[in-house]
Structures are given as C-alpha cells and as structure tokens.
Design a protein around this motif. Structure first.
Motif, PDB file in Angstrom:
ATOM      1  N   LEU A 543      25.986  -0.976  -9.576  1.00  0.00           N
ATOM      2  CA  LEU A 543      25.560  -0.825 -10.963  1.00  0.00           C
ATOM      3  C   LEU A 543      24.512  -1.868 -11.329  1.00  0.00           C
ATOM      4  CD1 LEU A 543      28.983  -0.071 -12.696  1.00  0.00           C
ATOM      5  CD2 LEU A 543      27.153   1.530 -12.148  1.00  0.00           C
ATOM      6  N   ASP A 544      24.674  -3.106 -10.820  1.00  0.00           N
ATOM      7  CA  ASP A 544      23.717  -4.166 -11.107  1.00  0.00           C
ATOM      8  C   ASP A 544      22.354  -3.890 -10.487  1.00  0.00           C
ATOM      9  OD1 ASP A 544      25.467  -5.594 -12.623  1.00  0.00           O
ATOM     10  OD2 ASP A 544      26.108  -6.926 -11.009  1.00  0.00           O
ATOM     11  N   SER A 545      22.329  -3.019  -9.469  1.00  0.00           N
ATOM     12  CA  SER A 545      21.059  -2.733  -8.802  1.00  0.00           C
ATOM     13  C   SER A 545      20.298  -1.594  -9.461  1.00  0.00           C
ATOM     14  CB  SER A 545      21.310  -2.378  -7.328  1.00  0.00           C
ATOM     15  OG  SER A 545      21.916  -1.095  -7.221  1.00  0.00           O
ATOM     16  N   ILE A 546      20.913  -0.910 -10.446  1.00  0.00           N
ATOM     17  CA  ILE A 546      20.265   0.249 -11.057  1.00  0.00           C
ATOM     18  C   ILE A 546      18.967  -0.151 -11.751  1.00  0.00           C
ATOM     19  CG2 ILE A 546      20.471   2.053 -12.807  1.00  0.00           C
ATOM     20  CD1 ILE A 546      22.048   2.508 -10.206  1.00  0.00           C
ATOM     21  N   ASN A 547      18.997  -1.296 -12.463  1.00  0.00           N
ATOM     22  CA  ASN A 547      17.771  -1.749 -13.124  1.00  0.00           C
ATOM     23  C   ASN A 547      16.638  -1.885 -12.130  1.00  0.00           C
ATOM     24  OD1 ASN A 547      18.609  -1.793 -15.708  1.00  0.00           O
ATOM     25  ND2 ASN A 547      19.048  -3.984 -15.803  1.00  0.00           N
ATOM     26  N   LEU A 548      16.982  -2.334 -10.926  1.00  0.00           N
ATOM     27  CA  LEU A 548      15.975  -2.511  -9.884  1.00  0.00           C
ATOM     28  C   LEU A 548      15.379  -1.164  -9.483  1.00  0.00           C
ATOM     29  CD1 LEU A 548      14.858  -4.959  -8.444  1.00  0.00           C
ATOM     30  CD2 LEU A 548      16.504  -4.596  -6.621  1.00  0.00           C
ATOM     31  N   GLN A 549      16.247  -0.148  -9.368  1.00  0.00           N
ATOM     32  CA  GLN A 549      15.760   1.182  -9.005  1.00  0.00           C
ATOM     33  C   GLN A 549      14.863   1.753 -10.104  1.00  0.00           C
ATOM     34  OE1 GLN A 549      18.940   3.778  -7.729  1.00  0.00           O
ATOM     35  NE2 GLN A 549      20.037   2.073  -6.779  1.00  0.00           N
ATOM     36  N   GLU A 550      15.297   1.538 -11.358  1.00  0.00           N
ATOM     37  CA  GLU A 550      14.484   2.023 -12.469  1.00  0.00           C
ATOM     38  C   GLU A 550      13.129   1.320 -12.496  1.00  0.00           C
ATOM     39  OE1 GLU A 550      16.936   1.278 -15.802  1.00  0.00           O
ATOM     40  OE2 GLU A 550      18.215   3.035 -15.513  1.00  0.00           O
ATOM     41  N   ALA A 551      13.141  -0.008 -12.241  1.00  0.00           N
ATOM     42  CA  ALA A 551      11.900  -0.779 -12.230  1.00  0.00           C
ATOM     43  C   ALA A 551      10.973  -0.290 -11.127  1.00  0.00           C
ATOM     44  CB  ALA A 551      12.199  -2.267 -12.036  1.00  0.00           C
ATOM     45  N   TRP A 552      11.580   0.139  -9.983  1.00  0.00           N
ATOM     46  CA  TRP A 552      10.778   0.648  -8.876  1.00  0.00           C
ATOM     47  C   TRP A 552      10.092   1.960  -9.263  1.00  0.00           C
ATOM     48  CZ3 TRP A 552       8.051  -0.440  -5.004  1.00  0.00           C
ATOM     49  CH2 TRP A 552       7.742   0.490  -4.012  1.00  0.00           C
ATOM     50  N   GLN A 553      10.815   2.818  -9.967  1.00  0.00           N
ATOM     51  CA  GLN A 553      10.227   4.082 -10.397  1.00  0.00           C
ATOM     52  C   GLN A 553       9.071   3.849 -11.372  1.00  0.00           C
ATOM     53  OE1 GLN A 553      10.888   7.015  -9.055  1.00  0.00           O
ATOM     54  NE2 GLN A 553      12.384   5.987  -7.727  1.00  0.00           N
ATOM     55  N   VAL A 554       9.266   2.871 -12.293  1.00  0.00           N
ATOM     56  CA  VAL A 554       8.210   2.539 -13.257  1.00  0.00           C
ATOM     57  C   VAL A 554       6.978   2.013 -12.530  1.00  0.00           C
ATOM     58  CG1 VAL A 554       7.560   0.973 -15.136  1.00  0.00           C
ATOM     59  CG2 VAL A 554       9.788   2.103 -15.175  1.00  0.00           C
ATOM     60  N   ALA A 555       7.210   1.138 -11.535  1.00  0.00           N
ATOM     61  CA  ALA A 555       6.098   0.550 -10.782  1.00  0.00           C
ATOM     62  C   ALA A 555       5.320   1.630 -10.044  1.00  0.00           C
ATOM     63  CB  ALA A 555       6.617  -0.498  -9.808  1.00  0.00           C
ATOM     64  N   LYS A 556       6.053   2.566  -9.399  1.00  0.00           N
ATOM     65  CA  LYS A 556       5.375   3.634  -8.654  1.00  0.00           C
ATOM     66  C   LYS A 556       4.574   4.543  -9.588  1.00  0.00           C
ATOM     67  CE  LYS A 556       8.792   5.443  -6.319  1.00  0.00           C
ATOM     68  NZ  LYS A 556       9.443   6.362  -5.343  1.00  0.00           N
ATOM     69  N   THR A 557       5.112   4.788 -10.775  1.00  0.00           N
ATOM     70  CA  THR A 557       4.405   5.645 -11.731  1.00  0.00           C
ATOM     71  C   THR A 557       3.115   4.985 -12.217  1.00  0.00           C
ATOM     72  OG1 THR A 557       6.507   6.596 -12.468  1.00  0.00           O
ATOM     73  CG2 THR A 557       4.592   6.857 -13.936  1.00  0.00           C
ATOM     74  N   ALA A 558       3.212   3.670 -12.546  1.00  0.00           N
ATOM     75  CA  ALA A 558       2.025   2.938 -13.028  1.00  0.00           C
ATOM     76  C   ALA A 558       1.015   2.729 -11.912  1.00  0.00           C
ATOM     77  CB  ALA A 558       2.445   1.589 -13.606  1.00  0.00           C
ATOM     78  N   ASN A 559       1.528   2.419 -10.699  1.00  0.00           N
ATOM     79  CA  ASN A 559       0.690   2.199  -9.506  1.00  0.00           C
ATOM     80  C   ASN A 559      -0.423   1.187  -9.768  1.00  0.00           C
ATOM     81  OD1 ASN A 559       0.165   2.705  -6.759  1.00  0.00           O
ATOM     82  ND2 ASN A 559      -1.557   4.034  -7.294  1.00  0.00           N
ATOM     83  N   THR A 560      -0.037   0.042 -10.367  1.00  0.00           N
ATOM     84  CA  THR A 560      -0.978  -1.051 -10.617  1.00  0.00           C
ATOM     85  C   THR A 560      -0.423  -2.325 -10.010  1.00  0.00           C
ATOM     86  OG1 THR A 560       0.058  -1.689 -12.713  1.00  0.00           O
ATOM     87  CG2 THR A 560      -1.705  -0.039 -12.814  1.00  0.00           C
ATOM     88  N   VAL A 561      -1.316  -3.310  -9.798  1.00  0.00           N
ATOM     89  CA  VAL A 561      -0.887  -4.600  -9.256  1.00  0.00           C
ATOM     90  C   VAL A 561       0.157  -5.237 -10.162  1.00  0.00           C
ATOM     91  CG1 VAL A 561      -1.632  -6.953  -8.739  1.00  0.00           C
ATOM     92  CG2 VAL A 561      -3.033  -5.015  -8.014  1.00  0.00           C
ATOM     93  N   LYS A 562      -0.115  -5.235 -11.458  1.00  0.00           N
ATOM     94  CA  LYS A 562       0.805  -5.878 -12.394  1.00  0.00           C
ATOM     95  C   LYS A 562       2.142  -5.149 -12.438  1.00  0.00           C
ATOM     96  CE  LYS A 562      -2.788  -7.886 -15.317  1.00  0.00           C
ATOM     97  NZ  LYS A 562      -3.392  -7.954 -16.660  1.00  0.00           N
ATOM     98  N   GLY A 563       2.113  -3.822 -12.311  1.00  0.00           N
ATOM     99  CA  GLY A 563       3.361  -3.059 -12.311  1.00  0.00           C
ATOM    100  C   GLY A 563       4.240  -3.422 -11.135  1.00  0.00           C
ATOM    101  N   TYR A 564       3.656  -3.499  -9.933  1.00  0.00           N
ATOM    102  CA  TYR A 564       4.436  -3.872  -8.743  1.00  0.00           C
ATOM    103  C   TYR A 564       4.886  -5.330  -8.812  1.00  0.00           C
ATOM    104  CZ  TYR A 564       3.222   0.548  -6.493  1.00  0.00           C
ATOM    105  OH  TYR A 564       3.109   1.873  -6.187  1.00  0.00           O
ATOM    106  N   GLN A 565       4.057  -6.187  -9.395  1.00  0.00           N
ATOM    107  CA  GLN A 565       4.457  -7.592  -9.525  1.00  0.00           C
ATOM    108  C   GLN A 565       5.653  -7.739 -10.454  1.00  0.00           C
ATOM    109  OE1 GLN A 565       0.694  -9.351 -10.657  1.00  0.00           O
ATOM    110  NE2 GLN A 565       0.286 -10.052  -8.565  1.00  0.00           N
ATOM    111  N   LYS A 566       5.719  -6.928 -11.514  1.00  0.00           N
ATOM    112  CA  LYS A 566       6.891  -6.952 -12.395  1.00  0.00           C
ATOM    113  C   LYS A 566       8.145  -6.559 -11.613  1.00  0.00           C
ATOM    114  CE  LYS A 566       4.600  -6.008 -16.815  1.00  0.00           C
ATOM    115  NZ  LYS A 566       4.460  -5.054 -17.942  1.00  0.00           N
ATOM    116  N   TYR A 567       7.998  -5.548 -10.771  1.00  0.00           N
ATOM    117  CA  TYR A 567       9.133  -5.133  -9.947  1.00  0.00           C
ATOM    118  C   TYR A 567       9.581  -6.275  -9.034  1.00  0.00           C
ATOM    119  CZ  TYR A 567      11.637  -3.293  -5.931  1.00  0.00           C
ATOM    120  OH  TYR A 567      12.552  -3.125  -4.940  1.00  0.00           O
ATOM    121  N   LEU A 568       8.631  -6.941  -8.379  1.00  0.00           N
ATOM    122  CA  LEU A 568       8.973  -8.036  -7.462  1.00  0.00           C
ATOM    123  C   LEU A 568       9.638  -9.200  -8.202  1.00  0.00           C
ATOM    124  CD1 LEU A 568       5.838  -8.102  -5.136  1.00  0.00           C
ATOM    125  CD2 LEU A 568       8.130  -7.297  -4.572  1.00  0.00           C
TER     126      LEU A 568
END
Length: 742
Positions: A543-568
C-alpha cells in the motif's frame, strides 16, 4: 593621462591623515570644527552613513591641528585614533600607550586598565603629563564609529559589558573636561544613533554643548571632490562626466563613499583598459554607473572564488550583517574564531575568501586585532556595501527570514512549555520544517537570536514525529476506504469458502486472496481483517508503494525531465519501505528507466538548444512573467533557474498581502491558484510555499509590511502570475510576500 599606476581615489575606505592633499571640498567644515574645539575640548561629529565623518576628521581636522591652527604655542600633537570595537577600555588604553611606546606588551596594557578603573582619569594624565612637559605636546583622541559602543553594551548578556561601556564613556568625557593638559576628544557617530546616547549619564549633555552635524556638499564642492585628485596626477576630466556624476549623486544614499568608489573604478578602467587619455562618460558607463559600480565590483570578487567557496562567502557576509529592531541593515562585526565555527571552514579557507574582498583596491572588508587576544575582528568596511551590493542585499533578506522563522519556532516552544500551545501541525509545521531543511541552523548561529536552540530543535523533532504519524494514518485510512466495498464482498466470499472447505488458517486464505487480486482493495481488506497478521507488514508495504506507482504513471504521461525527477525524488523516500521482492523489482526497473529517459531527454534538449532558446526569450522580454514562465516550463532543463530567480528579485518589487484562511492545509477561497511548485505535488488551492509560482484569482492591495498597514500603491491583477517570496501563518490566517512588477 599620467602613466603612474597610483590611484588618487580611496574607494570605500575613509581617507587617512596623510592623504590631506587628496581631500577636497571640506575646507569650510574643517574650519568650523576647529572653532568648536577652540571653545569646547569635546565634540561629537554626527551625520548619516556615507556623509564623510571619518574622512573629515582624519584628512581634514587632524592635518589642520598638526599645522598649528588650534594651539598657537605648539604644533606638536599626539594623535590617538581608536574604535570601541568589542573591547573599548582595552582599545582606549592600547591607543594611548602605543603613542608612547609602540612595542608595549599586552600585559602592561591590562595593568594600565586596572589603574584607570582604580584611579580614574588621573592614571591617564600621569602617563601623558611627562610628554607635555618634555615635548610641549598637545593630545587629540578620535573615537571613530562610536555607535559600535551601543552594540557592545546592549547586545551582550553579561552585565559586565555594560559596566565597561559606562566606564569608557565616563573616561573620555572626564579627559575632555580636565584642565591639567590640553587634551581634545572627538567622536564620530551615525546620526540615527543619537537617541541611544541617553543610556549614558552625561553623554547627551556633552553632545548638546558641542555637536557638529556634517552637512551635504554643494555642487561646487562636489566638483572639487570629483576632479581635484585626478588633476593632481595628470588626469584629464571630461566636463560631461563631472555633470553626470553630480546629477546622479543627488539620487542615491551614501553619496561620498559611492562617488569615491566609482571614481576609483573609472581611474582604473581608463588607465588599464580604455587608455584614450580622458576620464569620460564611456569609462563611467563601463563600470556600471554610480548605482551599479559597487555591486558589479563585489560580484567580480565573487567570480574569483572557487565553486566550493561561494557558499562560504555567503555565510560569511550573512554573519557580518544584521537588520536591527528599527529595520536598519547594519554591520555586525564577528570574530574570526566564531566565523570558523559558524561556517565549519578552516582558518586558511576563510582568510582566502576575506582577502579576495580586500585585495586590488576592493576594501570591502576590514580586519582588526581584538584586544589582548590572538583573535581577529572581521567587519564590513562601510554600510554602503550592504545597501548597494544587490547580492548581499538578497543574502541579508534571506538571513533575516531565517532568523524570523527560528524566533517563531522558539516562541512556539515556550508557549508549548507553558501549556499554551500544542506541537506544531499542518502548514505551520511544514513551514518550520522547510526552513530547517533549507537553512540547517547550528547552535552558534542561533545564539545570535535566541538561546533556546536545543529545546527548539527537540520541539520541532517531536512535532515531526506526530505530524508524520498522522500523515501515515491518513494515507492508510484513505486507502482502506477505497477498498471498503471490496472488503465486504471479500469477507462474504471468504466466509462461504471457509465454511465449505477445510482451511490451513483464515489468515493464510485471506492472504492468498489478497495476493491473487494484487491490488489496493485486496491488500486493504487483508489488513482490515488481520491488522497484526503474519503478512500484515508485506501488505502495508504494498500500500505504501502505491504513491510511487501513481507518480510513475504521471511521469510517463508528462515525459519531461522535471516529471521524471519528481518521481526519482519520491522513489528515494519510499525505497526503504519496499521489502516485497515484486515491488522492489518494479521500483528498480522504473527507477532505471526514469534515469535513462532523463539522460535521453537532456541530450535532446541540449542538441535542440531548447533551454538556451527559452532563456534567451525570457531575457529579451525581461519581465516578471517571462522569467516565471521560464522557471515553470517543464519542457526544458531549467539550467538558468537560479539566474531567473536573481533577475526576478532585481526587476521585481516585494510586498505583502492577506491570502485567505487555512482549513485542512488548504485555502477554501484563495486569492491565488498555485501554478508551479518545485519537486512536489500540489493542488491549486493548497497553502502556498516559498518559491511557488501563483496566479491571482482576485484583485488585492499589496502592502509594504507584514502588518498590512501601509499600502504600496500597487495591487494584484486577476490572471497575473507572481512569485511567493515568504509565507507567514498567524493562527489560521495566511499572509504571503510576493514579488511583483514595479
């Protein structure tokens, strides 16, 4: 133009008594001072910062005394010059004894102080009287920058410091009043400190008897100041430059140090670069004009430092400046040993940074010995540097904001200790925590503002524990609610299943079901049925990892450097909780993909010059909106974000306004919608944070101060964007400081 490399302009530092030849435009004031001393052996020379008080005494009055203008039967003078510093009685004793024997030991100076405290001014007169008899000498004592005494007496917690300050004032007053020997005392002091003199008995009366307010120079005298030194050394001054300087000086504070510094820079530029034989408007333009010459010169010193020395220079100058209770930005001299402890740098590293701001006629810092110690006192040479060096101005504001946040934290700790306040929570905690992460205060720094550092840090730590626990519980409840419907169905199913089948255990069966579903609802159902079950920890980790999965989906959708950096950034936080092999494997794969994609996007951006093109576009427009647009542009690297922030502060103006009332970390009816926040998620009506970019939803007046009492004459405009410079939470009322177009 003369080929001599000597520069006849002194820059920021005051004139010396051997530079009378270069000291123009003060003949009338020198004569007026001589008349004051003729009728009264004590005089206080007061004036605004930058009015030339020290130079008037050193290069005007003292040479006149040596020329025999005050005492007809003797032109032999013993001239003692001192500053109160951090040990006024020692500095006084040392200054007097050094006129007799420059090699005198510190132990003898300390013994002399004891004698003065026991016998009063008689001890001083007993030392000086033989010189009067043998050499027919007159005695002159200059106490320069007398306002240092107020900082010494008021800012120290030990009552002995105030006692020493009183002894010092009494001694210099009685020396000027005695008649055994001709001894004259002059002090220089900023006029805005006159009210502080009332704390010393007899000092206001002495000032009333003989006070000299330094007047501003008229245009004729300013022309002499500007052209005189150059003509002495073969310089050819263009009349247009003189007129321009005189006109520009009428629009700035600190006119004399600024014009001396600008003239020094003009002379250097003409002799070393331009070499056309004339000091002219082109030279003036190249050094940045009267308003920017000082700031540009100081920035040149910064550029000479190595990258690891830049934070050290910032910490150094922040330690040497302060904003007093009256809002004045003033110097705050500091011991080299304290600076070493405060910054964590070596003595050699500190001295290299200090020397960078002294060498090559910069004179931005001064170094003095401290009393009988082996330590040194570091100080800013003139407060005009604080007011006119734009970088330092920003550093001072940042230091002041950090101090305000720290004092608020200590006040909250005291209120908590007295049962008037709970632990910090909500946005109030977030602001304090953001300040701590950004500023990383230590005990020595904190001691300048409040002594409750350790207690305040523990209070913040205790608040963090409760805050983080509450946040975890809120996330858990939210996730469980999402799966509540599935829970009812699952429980019914498991009830029937366990009824008809022999099971190893209900816990095991529920876990098998959760694993087969492999979603939020399944694991939330298992945790609700078995909060302390055998597989509870694994379920919670999922359950604690769900936010991480959601953040990954957001990063892939945005497909920007800043988006992936937020995920990292989020991944780095959540990594330790991923004990489940499947989840950790997915995390590792997504993280590797994010890093690879970032490099690919960076290369693409670099090759297409997107970042540089965006930055050049912002500079061409050169307004607040263009620089804010550059910062919030997710399609570029943002390599010039720091430059953009600097530009925003240069062209923008700061002001305060009421933003709304907070409820559950949000503002239901906000004045601003948040458009951009670096490295973290947000909703439009969250409480703003520092450096957020926001868009106005309403027209509101902007005020000059946090108390929102004095209107600035400007207001926000619906649809315009602004930068949040600071946030203040008072109860549930949110006040923000914004940067807006002038």
């Amino acid at each position: 133009m003369s080929e001599k490399t000597f520069n006849p302009y002194v820059g920021l530092r005051p004139f010396r008594d051997d530079e009378n030849l270069l000291f123009f435009g003060r003949d009338e004031q020198t004569l007026e001072l001589l008349q004051r001393l003729h009728s009264n052996r004590f005089s206080a020379v007061v004036g605004s910062s930058g009015s030339g008080k020290s130079s008037l005494i050193r290069a005007g009055l003292i040479p006149a005394l040596k020329g025999g203008f005050l005492v007809e039967n003797s032109s032999h003078w013993m001239i003692a010059i001192m500053k109160p510093g951090q040990n006024p009685m020692f500095n006084l004793a040392k200054t007097i004894l050094h006129q007799i024997d420059p090699t005198i030991e510190n132990s003898e100076i300390t013994s002399f102080i004891t004698q003065i405290k026991k016998e009063g001014v008689s001890a001083v007169l007993n030392v000086l009287e033989p010189l009067r008899k043998n050499k027919n000498a007159n005695f002159f004592l200059l106490v320069d920058q007398f306002e240092e005494l107020f900082r010494f007496s008021l800012k120290q917690r030990d009552v002995s410091y105030r006692t020493e300050a009183i002894d010092f004032v009494n001694t210099i007053l009685k020396l000027s009043e005695q008649t055994r020997i001709p001894l004259y005392v002059v002090l220089t002091m900023r006029s805005d400190f006159i009210g502080d003199c009332a704390q010393f008995f007899g000092l206001p009366e002495a000032l009333n008897r003989s006070q000299y307010l330094v007047p501003r120079l008229n245009r004729l005298n300013l022309k002499k100041v500007i052209e005189g030194p150059a003509k002495l050394y073969g310089g050819n001054f263009n009349p247009a430059l003189t007129s321009r300087l005189v006109n520009d000086l009428g629009e700035v504070k600190d006119e004399l140090p600024l014009v001396q510094h600008a003239l020094m820079r003009i002379w250097e530029y003409e002799n070393n670069v331009d070499k056309n034989g004339e000091l002219d408007l082109n030279d003036y333009k190249q050094i940045g004009g009267i308003e920017n010459a000082l700031s540009t010169h100081a920035d040149e010193a910064l550029k000479e430092l190595k990258s690891d020395e830049l934070p050290l220079a910032k910490a150094l100058f922040q330690a040497l400046t302060t904003i007093d209770e009256n809002g004045r930005k003033t110097r705050r001299p500091a011991r080299l040993s304290d600076l070493k402890e405060l910054t964590g740098a070596s003595k050699e590293k500190l001295q290299h940074v200090i020397n960078t701001f002294i060498k090559n006629n910069r004179s931005f810092l001064v170094v003095d010995k401290i009393g009988d110690s082996n330590d040194e006192l570091i100080d800013i040479s003139h407060e005009s540097l604080i007011r006119h060096w734009k970088t330092l101005n920003a550093w001072v504001d940042e230091e002041s904001e950090a101090a305000i946040q720290y004092i608020r934290l200590c006040d909250a700790y005291i209120a908590n200790k007295e049962n008037r306040k709970d632990l910090l929570s909500g946005r109030e905690f977030e602001i304090a925590h953001e300040w701590y992460k950004k500023f990383r205060p230590n005990k020595l720094w904190a001691s300048r503002y409040n002594d409750n550092f350790e207690e305040g840090m523990k209070y913040l730590s205790d608040s963090a524990k409760v805050y983080n626990k509450k946040k975890r519980n809120e996330r858990r409840v939210k996730r469980v609610k999402k799966g509540s419907l599935y829970t009812v169905i699952a429980l019914a199913f498991f009830g029937l299943f366990s009824y008809f089948l022999l099971k190893p255990s209900i816990d095991q069966m529920d876990w098998n079901t959760a694993k087969s579903k492999n979603n939020v609802a399944g694991f939330a159902t298992y945790l609700e049925s078995h909060p302390k079950g055998e597989y509870a920890e694994i379920a919670q980790n999922f359950l604690d990892s769900i936010n991480l999965q959601e953040a990954w989906q957001v990063a892939k959708t945005a497909n920007t450097v800043k988006g992936y950096q937020k995920y990292l950034n989020l991944a780095a936080i959540e990594k330790d909780s991923l004990n489940n092999i499947l989840q950790f494997s997915r995390f590792a794969k997504d993280t590797a993909t994010a890093r690879s994609t970032i490099e690919t996007l960076k290369a693409k951006i670099a090759n297409s010059n997107l970042d540089e093109n965006a930055w050049n576009t912002a500079k061409i427009k050169n307004n607040l909106a263009s620089y804010l647009g550059y910062i919030k542009n997710d399609s570029i690297l943002g390599t010039h974000n720091d430059d953009a922030h600097k530009k925003i502060k240069e062209i923008g103006k700061s002001g305060f306004l009421y933003c709304g009332r907070a409820a559950n970390n949000k503002i239901p009816d906000p004045v601003f919608h948040i458009l951009y926040r670096k490295d973290s998620e947000f909703t439009r009506n969250d409480i703003p944070k520092i450096n957020d970019i926001v868009q106005a939803t309403k027209n509101r007046y902007i005020y000059n101060d946090l108390a929102v009492n004095h209107k600035s004459g400007y207001s926000t405009k619906t649809g315009n964007i602004y930068l949040i410079k600071s946030v203040s939470l008072q109860a549930n009322a949110v006040f923000v400081e914004i940067v807006y177009d002038r």
